[in-house]
Write a protein that holds these residues in place. Sequence first.
Motif, short mmCIF file in Angstrom:
data_model
loop_
_atom_site.label_atom_id
_atom_site.label_comp_id
_atom_site.label_asym_id
_atom_site.label_seq_id
_atom_site.Cartn_x
_atom_site.Cartn_y
_atom_site.Cartn_z
N GLN A 116 46.98 48.35 47.23
CA GLN A 116 47.15 47.28 48.21
C GLN A 116 46.91 45.93 47.55
OE1 GLN A 116 48.22 47.20 51.21
NE2 GLN A 116 47.57 48.96 52.41
N GLN A 117 45.90 45.89 46.71
CA GLN A 117 45.56 44.64 46.03
C GLN A 117 45.71 44.83 44.53
OE1 GLN A 117 41.62 43.44 47.20
NE2 GLN A 117 42.41 42.40 49.03
N ALA A 118 46.15 43.77 43.88
CA ALA A 118 46.31 43.85 42.43
C ALA A 118 44.99 44.22 41.78
CB ALA A 118 46.80 42.52 41.88
N VAL A 119 45.03 45.06 40.77
CA VAL A 119 43.83 45.42 40.01
C VAL A 119 43.74 44.47 38.82
CG1 VAL A 119 42.65 47.26 38.77
CG2 VAL A 119 44.14 47.83 40.68
N ARG A 120 42.68 43.70 38.77
CA ARG A 120 42.57 42.71 37.70
C ARG A 120 41.89 43.32 36.48
NH1 ARG A 120 38.74 38.56 38.35
NH2 ARG A 120 37.20 40.05 39.11
N ALA A 121 42.16 42.68 35.35
CA ALA A 121 41.41 43.08 34.16
C ALA A 121 40.02 42.47 34.28
CB ALA A 121 42.10 42.55 32.91
N TRP A 122 39.01 43.26 33.99
CA TRP A 122 37.64 42.73 33.99
C TRP A 122 37.39 42.04 32.67
CZ3 TRP A 122 34.69 47.66 36.02
CH2 TRP A 122 34.82 47.71 37.42
N CYS A 131 24.66 49.17 43.56
CA CYS A 131 25.94 49.74 44.01
C CYS A 131 25.81 51.25 44.26
CB CYS A 131 27.04 49.47 43.00
SG CYS A 131 27.51 47.74 42.86
N ALA A 132 25.05 51.91 43.42
CA ALA A 132 24.90 53.36 43.55
C ALA A 132 24.18 53.70 44.84
CB ALA A 132 24.15 53.92 42.35
N GLN A 133 23.28 52.79 45.26
CA GLN A 133 22.54 53.06 46.48
C GLN A 133 23.40 52.99 47.72
OE1 GLN A 133 18.99 50.70 46.31
NE2 GLN A 133 17.98 52.30 45.12
N GLU A 151 34.77 48.83 43.23
CA GLU A 151 34.83 47.74 44.21
C GLU A 151 33.53 46.95 44.22
OE1 GLU A 151 36.17 49.82 47.88
OE2 GLU A 151 37.22 47.91 48.12
N CYS A 152 32.43 47.67 44.20
CA CYS A 152 31.13 47.02 44.29
C CYS A 152 30.86 46.17 43.04
CB CYS A 152 30.06 48.09 44.47
SG CYS A 152 28.40 47.43 44.68
N LEU A 153 31.17 46.73 41.87
CA LEU A 153 30.93 45.99 40.63
C LEU A 153 31.84 44.78 40.53
CD1 LEU A 153 30.57 48.88 38.05
CD2 LEU A 153 28.85 47.17 38.60
N GLU A 154 33.04 44.93 41.01
CA GLU A 154 33.98 43.83 40.96
C GLU A 154 33.42 42.65 41.74
OE1 GLU A 154 37.75 44.28 40.14
OE2 GLU A 154 38.64 43.02 41.69
N LEU A 155 32.86 42.98 42.90
CA LEU A 155 32.31 41.94 43.78
C LEU A 155 31.06 41.32 43.21
CD1 LEU A 155 34.05 42.31 46.42
CD2 LEU A 155 31.85 42.48 47.57
N ARG A 156 30.16 42.19 42.70
CA ARG A 156 28.82 41.71 42.38
C ARG A 156 28.61 41.40 40.91
NH1 ARG A 156 24.83 42.23 45.96
NH2 ARG A 156 25.64 42.86 47.98
N TRP A 157 29.50 41.87 40.09
CA TRP A 157 29.25 41.69 38.66
C TRP A 157 30.35 40.87 38.00
CZ3 TRP A 157 25.57 41.77 35.28
CH2 TRP A 157 25.87 41.88 33.93
N PHE A 158 31.55 41.37 38.12
CA PHE A 158 32.61 40.74 37.34
C PHE A 158 33.06 39.42 37.95
CE2 PHE A 158 32.48 44.98 35.75
CZ PHE A 158 32.51 44.75 34.38
N GLN A 159 32.89 39.30 39.25
CA GLN A 159 33.21 38.04 39.92
C GLN A 159 32.35 36.92 39.35
OE1 GLN A 159 35.71 38.71 41.79
NE2 GLN A 159 35.40 38.08 43.90
N GLN A 160 31.04 37.22 39.25
CA GLN A 160 30.10 36.18 38.81
C GLN A 160 30.30 35.82 37.34
OE1 GLN A 160 26.30 38.02 39.45
NE2 GLN A 160 26.18 38.81 37.39
N GLU A 161 30.94 36.75 36.62
CA GLU A 161 31.22 36.46 35.21
C GLU A 161 32.31 35.42 35.09
OE1 GLU A 161 29.51 37.68 32.50
OE2 GLU A 161 28.30 38.11 34.28
#
Lengths: 58, 186
Positions: free
Chosen positions: B100-106, B125-127, B174-184
Amino acid sequence: MGMSCKQASRLISDGMDRPLGRGEQVRLSFHLLLCRNCRHFRQQMQQLRSGIRRARNE
Amino acid sequence: MSASPEQIEAERPFLLRYARAQLQDQAAAEDAVQEALLAALEGRARFAGQASVRTWLISILRFKLVDTIRRQQREVATDLSEDTDLSDLDGLFDGQGAWQQAVRAWGVPEEGLLAKQFWQVYQHCAQAMPKRTAMVFAMREVMDMDIADICQNLSITATNCSVMLYRARMSLRECLELRWFQQEGA
């Protein structure tokens, strides 16, 4: 018709846990050739794995 | 060569972090680490000195963790039915099964420097995942167990196992994309 991204993502995940069959490999490689999203997805899965490995060994 | 009690004790914080990643339960993690450290102290004459003390301790801790996981499994085993339904992931794909949404390169986070932070985000995220899913994922990716081992320990089928791993990876992504790679800012 080739496989969908949904199927490809599942195979990419499976491939991290078991060797894929030849047929699966061929169909997946073909899909990856044409699909940038799934190439990124595969890369992300590898980064997830290596991130965890690096972090847990710190 | 044997490991000294000080060497063994010094690894406690590391082992706790390691155990926390599997169990998501502070008390159970502390118990497992305590048991592992005691076993290590008793058996320290058997430490061969070929591996590092840490590697040796991890191998002991892993047995304790698998024990604990089995026990927990028995306690929470209300739902032992096969988990093969992936319809919860349908929203990620359109009718044709395309993203549905493009998958970006991290971006690539800097080596080492960010490892600790990554670990925190990963744990967070695991929790958010269902307990069983998180457990299977941790056995596979943190403890490096192979599918056959996991299936045997949890009495589940390989298919069930791979479905749970797939779901875990999708959810972590999804969780890492939001919380980790976004902030990078990658």
